[in-house]
Design a protein around this motif. Structure first.
Motif, short mmCIF file in Angstrom:
data_model
loop_
_atom_site.label_atom_id
_atom_site.label_comp_id
_atom_site.label_asym_id
_atom_site.label_seq_id
_atom_site.Cartn_x
_atom_site.Cartn_y
_atom_site.Cartn_z
N ASP A 30 0.65 -1.00 -0.01
CA ASP A 30 -0.11 0.04 0.08
C ASP A 30 0.72 1.23 -0.15
OD1 ASP A 30 -2.10 -1.72 0.23
OD2 ASP A 30 -2.21 -1.54 2.34
N GLY A 31 2.20 1.07 -0.43
CA GLY A 31 2.87 2.12 -0.29
C GLY A 31 3.09 3.05 -1.36
N ARG A 32 4.18 3.60 -1.68
CA ARG A 32 4.48 4.47 -2.84
C ARG A 32 4.04 3.73 -4.12
NH1 ARG A 32 10.08 7.38 -2.33
NH2 ARG A 32 10.64 5.32 -3.42
N PHE A 33 3.71 4.23 -5.21
CA PHE A 33 3.48 3.77 -6.52
C PHE A 33 3.62 4.79 -7.38
CE2 PHE A 33 -0.72 5.03 -4.91
CZ PHE A 33 -1.23 5.88 -6.13
N ILE A 34 3.89 4.39 -8.68
CA ILE A 34 4.28 5.31 -9.85
C ILE A 34 3.00 6.12 -10.45
CG2 ILE A 34 5.44 5.99 -12.06
CD1 ILE A 34 7.53 3.51 -10.91
N GLU A 35 1.97 5.11 -10.72
CA GLU A 35 0.70 5.40 -11.57
C GLU A 35 -0.27 4.64 -11.29
OE1 GLU A 35 -0.52 6.13 -15.95
OE2 GLU A 35 1.42 5.61 -15.70
N LYS A 36 -1.56 5.13 -10.99
CA LYS A 36 -2.84 4.38 -10.75
C LYS A 36 -3.41 4.15 -12.13
CE LYS A 36 -7.31 4.80 -8.27
NZ LYS A 36 -8.13 5.35 -7.88
N VAL A 52 -14.04 -4.19 -12.26
CA VAL A 52 -12.88 -4.11 -12.57
C VAL A 52 -12.87 -3.05 -13.68
CG1 VAL A 52 -10.83 -4.83 -13.57
CG2 VAL A 52 -12.11 -6.47 -12.25
N VAL A 53 -12.22 -1.70 -13.57
CA VAL A 53 -12.02 -0.73 -14.51
C VAL A 53 -10.54 -0.34 -14.58
CG1 VAL A 53 -12.57 1.58 -14.91
CG2 VAL A 53 -14.25 0.25 -13.46
N MET A 54 -9.88 -0.60 -15.94
CA MET A 54 -8.69 -0.45 -16.07
C MET A 54 -8.52 0.63 -17.44
SD MET A 54 -6.50 -3.95 -15.86
CE MET A 54 -8.05 -4.88 -16.68
N ASN A 55 -7.35 1.24 -17.20
CA ASN A 55 -6.98 2.10 -18.50
C ASN A 55 -6.13 1.41 -19.12
OD1 ASN A 55 -5.82 3.91 -20.33
ND2 ASN A 55 -5.41 5.48 -18.85
N LEU A 56 -6.62 0.39 -19.99
CA LEU A 56 -5.71 -0.35 -20.80
C LEU A 56 -4.50 0.00 -21.52
CD1 LEU A 56 -8.65 -2.85 -22.03
CD2 LEU A 56 -6.89 -3.28 -20.21
N GLU A 57 -4.79 1.30 -22.11
CA GLU A 57 -3.68 1.82 -22.63
C GLU A 57 -2.43 2.16 -22.03
OE1 GLU A 57 -3.05 6.34 -24.60
OE2 GLU A 57 -4.83 5.33 -25.17
N ARG A 58 -2.67 2.55 -20.78
CA ARG A 58 -1.59 2.77 -19.71
C ARG A 58 -0.97 1.48 -19.47
NH1 ARG A 58 1.30 6.43 -20.34
NH2 ARG A 58 2.15 6.53 -18.42
N VAL A 59 -1.56 0.62 -19.09
CA VAL A 59 -1.49 -0.86 -18.90
C VAL A 59 -0.43 -1.37 -19.74
CG1 VAL A 59 -2.22 -3.22 -18.23
CG2 VAL A 59 -3.32 -1.30 -17.29
N GLN A 60 -0.83 -1.38 -21.21
CA GLN A 60 -0.17 -1.85 -22.25
C GLN A 60 1.33 -1.03 -22.19
OE1 GLN A 60 -0.33 -4.28 -23.98
NE2 GLN A 60 -2.49 -4.89 -23.75
N HIS A 61 1.27 0.16 -21.97
CA HIS A 61 2.46 1.03 -21.90
C HIS A 61 3.48 0.44 -20.87
CE1 HIS A 61 5.37 4.28 -21.45
NE2 HIS A 61 4.90 4.24 -20.18
N TRP A 62 3.02 0.18 -19.70
CA TRP A 62 3.79 -0.23 -18.64
C TRP A 62 4.32 -1.61 -18.96
CZ3 TRP A 62 6.36 2.59 -15.57
CH2 TRP A 62 6.05 3.68 -15.10
N LEU A 63 3.44 -2.64 -19.58
CA LEU A 63 3.86 -3.99 -19.94
C LEU A 63 4.97 -3.93 -20.88
CD1 LEU A 63 0.38 -5.74 -20.15
CD2 LEU A 63 2.09 -6.11 -18.46
#
Length: 117
Positions: A30-36, A52-63
């Motif tokens: 539950d600590g520091r994170f870079i992006e929600k 479940v609600v996700m920003n798939l564009e940003r998830v793909q970026h991080w993947l």
């Protein structure tokens, strides 16, 4: 830096609510994170689109940056069609533990005892 896409718990006691976040794997849950990246509300019905609600564009970026999703987040991504489904095989999951196996053996012995007479 080893990146993870994982769940960060929020909500009050016995009312869980999770944020799907991109975080350094060395940081606490539950600590520091870079992006929600989204949210997960397990209290909603399984067929509710807001569970479940996700920003798939940003998830793909991080993947693409090399972030590894945790098991639960990987399942969310499979359900959303963002990742191919993986075959999970855990043959030991269905076998009873030591104590349960002993209880089952005793019960079988008791059931066979009157039939032997």
């Amino acid at each position: 830096m080893a990146m993870k896409i994982r769940l960060a718990r929020g909500g009050s006691k016995k009312r869980p609510f999770y944020s799907i976040v991109a975080a350094d794997s060395r940081m606490p849950r539950d600590g520091r994170f870079i992006e929600k990246l989204g949210t997960y509300n397990p209290l909603l019905a399984k067929d509710d689109e807001k569970r479940v609600v996700m920003n798939l564009e940003r998830v793909q970026h991080w993947l693409s940056q090399g972030a590894q999703p945790t098991d639960r987040v990987a399942r969310f991504l499979e359900a959303a069609g963002a990742r191919p489904k993986t075959v999970r095989n855990n043959p030991k999951a269905g076998t009873p533990g030591k104590a349960m196996a002993e209880r089952a053996a005793k019960k079988a012995a008791r059931a066979a005892e009157p039939a032997a007479e």
